[in-house]
Design a protein around this motif. Structure first.
Motif, PDB file in Angstrom:
ATOM      1  N   GLY A  32      56.600   4.606 -15.995  1.00 46.69           N
ATOM      2  CA  GLY A  32      55.458   5.428 -15.611  1.00 46.69           C
ATOM      3  C   GLY A  32      54.900   5.070 -14.243  1.00 46.69           C
TER       4      GLY A  32
ATOM      5  N   TYR B  56      62.469   5.859 -25.012  1.00 41.84           N
ATOM      6  CA  TYR B  56      62.278   5.132 -23.755  1.00 41.84           C
ATOM      7  C   TYR B  56      63.519   4.264 -23.508  1.00 41.84           C
ATOM      8  CZ  TYR B  56      58.905   2.791 -20.487  1.00 41.84           C
ATOM      9  OH  TYR B  56      58.203   2.294 -19.414  1.00 41.84           O
TER      10      TYR B  56
ATOM     11  N   ALA C 111      52.593  -3.273 -19.007  1.00 40.55           N
ATOM     12  CA  ALA C 111      51.935  -2.154 -18.325  1.00 40.55           C
ATOM     13  C   ALA C 111      52.841  -1.528 -17.267  1.00 40.55           C
ATOM     14  CB  ALA C 111      50.639  -2.643 -17.686  1.00 40.55           C
TER      15      ALA C 111
END
Ligand code: TRP
Length: 513
Positions: free
Chosen positions: A25, A102, A21
């Motif tokens: 970002g 990414y 997670a």
């Protein structure tokens, strides 16, 4: 047949899920989104989104994977064979899409980690990044990359391609070791380091002159914004990407948990840790921006940016003028690299789990094949126009791919599945009795289902319609329509075809369970 993998401990699972997670970002996207959408007041829509969509979908993915001991395609197949493709599609476009570029960004970070040591960008980090490092076609008037030259391919950028091959190699080495001996071991080292670097950077940033000014901009609430639909869409979008939902990752990760794991508690821990991390990261980011504004005697608005602009243009400027800036830069890019790898490794595993559930193949061969294909795919984004391609693909996969998976997932599980089984599964491991048991069943789980059936699909539905309307009004960010169709829409379609193809292949014996 190989035995299904398992985590050694629940802690190992938590670290891996949080590692997935917490990614780029959290560090470079959240602070800016919060600032743009009402500062401190943004926390209201943000936490509403966390509680009504983030944690519910996370718990749904955890429960589904754990209950069925299955990766995404197998879990969806169990609900209805018609939906197996959804599981494949999610893991396909994330692995052969999002992770491919990414990792290229992580490769840029690798280069910049070394550049920090010598301040290689000199006094114009903007020109350095675009014209020297990426060598992307540049619009001199705008001082920005020229989107209309998306097809002006001139060759690979070797420093980037080399970094990318190293990062794929690290991913391969970790995944090759397996779930417990590879991923779990790696996150047990990576996550404490990530934590220490984060604390160091934030503490350092807070002591800088002007930090308070930056933080005031970050947290000062603008309550008028809360009535703006766009702010709510931003909140749901941020939660969704940041928690790695709709990637098929959390389904695979929880399928490796021991049978008595506490799904409810694990969802809360992962959900809140990720948000806590990004809210804290914002203090670090805005302290630095405040410092820059103070040193350059300008307003925060002039230095603030997010994503690529923050990491590769704004931060290098700060690194140049900061006392001890070189060490700071080195640590900052190392942080991005670690946060990034713990995310990409999770999708490699999600895809591997899916393949091993369906076909009898050797894990090691699957991992090696995936990493070689992924590496070749990443090379597409290491040319001089890589940035433009990456930008288009990213826009389409995030705005449409992920959100579609989220909506369909919530609808399929909420309406087609025997959710009583899922609920009973969650309750079984909680060890509750009497009134507390009743309360949990009738209040918490009822609310949970309500969120899955109504709130999530409606919220995400509004977000996707909103994006579509904007898309037709103006093609994305001024790119030529050919670029948008080939790279954006094409990518969605091709991964779809593969997803249907894979779900059409026969299952190995005894796998359908
Ligand atoms: N959640 C990550 C972030 O905030 C993104 C992410 C998760 C990701 N899993 C991934 C990106 C797999 C690429 C591949 O940045």
């Amino acid at each position: 047949m190989e035995q299904r993998s398992k985590w050694g401990t629940n802690l190992g699972f938590l670290l891996a899920a949080i590692g997935s997670a917490v990614g780029l970002g959290n560090i470079w996207r959240f602070p800016y989104v919060a600032y743009e959408n009402g500062g401190g007041a943004f926390l209201i829509p943000y936490f509403v989104a966390l509680l009504t969509a983030g944690i519910p979908i996370l718990m749904l993915e955890f429960a589904l994977g754990h209950h069925r001991e299955a990766s995404a395609p197998k879990a969806f197949r169990h609900i209805d064979p018609k939906w197996e493709w959804l599981g494949w599609w999610a893991v396909l476009f994330v692995l052969f899409g999002i992770s491919m570029y990414y990792i290229v960004i992580i490769g840029w970070c690798g280069n910049y980690m070394l550049f920090s040591l010598t301040n290689a960008w000199g006094d114009d980090p903007n020109a350095f990044f675009f014209t020297k490092f990426l060598q992307v076609p540049f619009d001199q008037a705008e001082q920005a990359p020229a989107g209309d030259q998306v097809w002006s391919l001139a060759g690979f950028r070797w420093p980037i391609a080399i970094a990318v091959s190293l990062i794929w190699l690290v991913n391969w080495a970790i995944a090759y070791g397996g779930v417990e001996k590879g991923i779990e071991r790696a996150v047990k080292v990576m996550m404490p380091i990530l934590f220490l670097i984060t604390v160091t950077i934030i503490a350092w940033a807070l002591t800088l002159e002007g930090a308070g000014k930056g933080i005031r901009h970050y947290v000062t609430p603008d309550f008028d914004k809360i009535t703006d639909l766009k702010v709510w869409i931003a909140a749901y979008g941020q939660i969704f990407f940041s928690l790695s939902l709709g990637f098929g990752i959390m389904i695979a990760y929880s399928s490796y948990l021991s049978r008595n794991a506490n799904i409810f508690k694990n969802s809360l821990i992962v959900g809140f840790s990720n948000s806590f991390y990004e809210v804290c990261a914002g203090f670090g980011v805005f302290s630095i921006l405040g410092y820059m504004a103070t040193r350059q005697n300008c307003d925060i608005n002039e230095v603030v940016s997010d994503g690529i602009g923050l990491a590769f243009v704004a931060y290098p400027k700060a690194i140049s003028i900061l006392p001890g800036g070189r060490a700071f830069g080195f640590l900052f890019f190392l942080l991005l690299i670690i946060a990034g790898i713990s995310s990409t490794i999770s999708i490699i595993e999600a895809f591997t789990a899916a393949v091993l559930d369906k076909f009898s193949l050797s894990r090691k061969k699957v991992i090696t094949t995936i990493c070689v294909l992924g590496f070749l795919g990443s090379l597409l984004f290491t040319t001089n126009v890589g940035l433009l391609w990456l930008d288009i693909v990213d826009h389409f996969l995030n705005q449409y791919g992920l959100i579609t998976v989220g909506i369909v997932e919530a609808l399929v599980v909420g309406w087609l599945y025997r959710t009583d089984l899922l609920k009973a599964h969650i309750v079984a491991n909680l060890g509750l009795s009497g009134t507390r048991h009743k309360l949990f069943n009738y209040v918490v789980l009822q609310l949970w289902m309500y969120c899955i059936r109504f709130v999530t699909p409606v919220a995400l539905g509004i977000a996707i319609v909103h994006s579509l309307i904007r898309e037709f009004a103006t093609p994305y960010a001024g790119y030529p329509i050919s670029g948008v169709i080939v790279l954006g829409v094409g990518w969605l379609l091709v991964t779809h075809i593969f997803a249907f193809g894979l779900s059409g292949l026969p299952w190995r014996e005894q796998a359908e369970g």
